[in-house]
Design a protein around this motif. Structure first.
Motif, PDB file in Angstrom:
ATOM      1  N   ALA A  39       0.802  -1.220   0.000  1.00 58.34           N
ATOM      2  CA  ALA A  39       0.000   0.000   0.000  1.00 58.34           C
ATOM      3  C   ALA A  39       0.837   1.273   0.000  1.00 58.34           C
ATOM      4  O   ALA A  39       0.336   2.349  -0.323  1.00 58.34           O
ATOM      5  N   ILE A  40       2.101   1.176   0.349  1.00 59.25           N
ATOM      6  CA  ILE A  40       2.936   2.378   0.500  1.00 59.25           C
ATOM      7  C   ILE A  40       3.124   3.157  -0.808  1.00 59.25           C
ATOM      8  O   ILE A  40       3.017   4.388  -0.791  1.00 59.25           O
ATOM      9  N   PRO A  41       3.378   2.517  -1.951  1.00 59.38           N
ATOM     10  CA  PRO A  41       3.543   3.315  -3.178  1.00 59.38           C
ATOM     11  C   PRO A  41       2.337   4.200  -3.493  1.00 59.38           C
ATOM     12  O   PRO A  41       2.501   5.362  -3.882  1.00 59.38           O
ATOM     13  N   SER A  42       1.117   3.702  -3.294  1.00 61.95           N
ATOM     14  CA  SER A  42      -0.054   4.539  -3.588  1.00 61.95           C
ATOM     15  C   SER A  42      -0.170   5.696  -2.602  1.00 61.95           C
ATOM     16  O   SER A  42      -0.601   6.793  -2.968  1.00 61.95           O
ATOM     17  N   ILE A  43       0.238   5.493  -1.362  1.00 60.01           N
ATOM     18  CA  ILE A  43       0.221   6.575  -0.374  1.00 60.01           C
ATOM     19  C   ILE A  43       1.227   7.657  -0.744  1.00 60.01           C
ATOM     20  O   ILE A  43       0.930   8.851  -0.686  1.00 60.01           O
ATOM     21  N   LEU A  44       2.414   7.251  -1.160  1.00 62.25           N
ATOM     22  CA  LEU A  44       3.431   8.234  -1.560  1.00 62.25           C
ATOM     23  C   LEU A  44       3.008   8.973  -2.825  1.00 62.25           C
ATOM     24  O   LEU A  44       3.198  10.195  -2.933  1.00 62.25           O
ATOM     25  N   ARG A  45       2.407   8.269  -3.788  1.00 60.60           N
ATOM     26  CA  ARG A  45       1.898   8.941  -4.999  1.00 60.60           C
ATOM     27  C   ARG A  45       0.820   9.954  -4.650  1.00 60.60           C
ATOM     28  O   ARG A  45       0.783  11.065  -5.191  1.00 60.60           O
ATOM     29  N   GLU A  46      -0.052   9.587  -3.734  1.00 64.17           N
ATOM     30  CA  GLU A  46      -1.133  10.485  -3.325  1.00 64.17           C
ATOM     31  C   GLU A  46      -0.577  11.706  -2.591  1.00 64.17           C
ATOM     32  O   GLU A  46      -1.043  12.822  -2.796  1.00 64.17           O
ATOM     33  N   SER A  47       0.428  11.516  -1.763  1.00 71.93           N
ATOM     34  CA  SER A  47       1.087  12.651  -1.097  1.00 71.93           C
ATOM     35  C   SER A  47       1.624  13.629  -2.128  1.00 71.93           C
ATOM     36  O   SER A  47       1.456  14.841  -2.002  1.00 71.93           O
ATOM     37  N   TYR A  48       2.263  13.088  -3.152  1.00 70.99           N
ATOM     38  CA  TYR A  48       2.841  13.934  -4.201  1.00 70.99           C
ATOM     39  C   TYR A  48       1.739  14.645  -4.998  1.00 70.99           C
ATOM     40  O   TYR A  48       1.850  15.818  -5.324  1.00 70.99           O
ATOM     41  N   ARG A  49       0.639  13.947  -5.281  1.00 68.16           N
ATOM     42  CA  ARG A  49      -0.452  14.516  -6.079  1.00 68.16           C
ATOM     43  C   ARG A  49      -1.047  15.756  -5.419  1.00 68.16           C
ATOM     44  O   ARG A  49      -1.337  16.752  -6.090  1.00 68.16           O
ATOM     45  N   VAL A  50      -1.237  15.737  -4.107  1.00 68.87           N
ATOM     46  CA  VAL A  50      -1.925  16.851  -3.451  1.00 68.87           C
ATOM     47  C   VAL A  50      -1.001  18.026  -3.140  1.00 68.87           C
ATOM     48  O   VAL A  50      -1.480  19.096  -2.769  1.00 68.87           O
ATOM     49  N   LEU A  51       0.319  17.849  -3.306  1.00 66.25           N
ATOM     50  CA  LEU A  51       1.245  18.949  -3.021  1.00 66.25           C
ATOM     51  C   LEU A  51       1.225  20.017  -4.101  1.00 66.25           C
ATOM     52  O   LEU A  51       1.212  19.721  -5.294  1.00 66.25           O
TER      53      LEU A  51
END
Length: 86
Positions: free
Chosen positions: A48-60
């Motif tokens: 699950a970690i890659p999708s969490i990191l991608r989502e963090s990047y998306r909202v920045l």
């Protein structure tokens, strides 16, 4: 603790918006100045970690920061972090 974080964010001109599903944040692209997690990622299944990191990047927003503090050993120490800026 959440009320202290909310107060600190408000005094700094921001807002505290947690908890949320970190893999599907309810924010638009580029909405956040800062994404912060502390000692959370080591409790998440590895897949699950890659999708969490991608989502963090998306909202920045451009120039925003994501800081994910992680435990780097099996001992009770917390000496690691993943930090990046857009």
């Amino acid at each position: 603790e959440a009320s202290h974080l909310a107060g600190a964010c408000h005094r700094g001109g921001g807002s505290y918006r947690a908890p949320s599903d970190a893999s599907q944040l309810p924010y638009t692209d580029g909405e956040a100045d800062l994404v912060l997690s502390s000692l959370v990622l080591q409790c998440i299944p590895r897949h699950a970690i890659p999708s969490i990191l991608r989502e963090s990047y998306r909202v920045l927003r451009p120039g925003g920061f994501a800081i994910h503090r992680i435990r780097t050993s099996t001992r009770c120490t917390t000496r690691g972090a993943i930090i990046w800026s857009t």
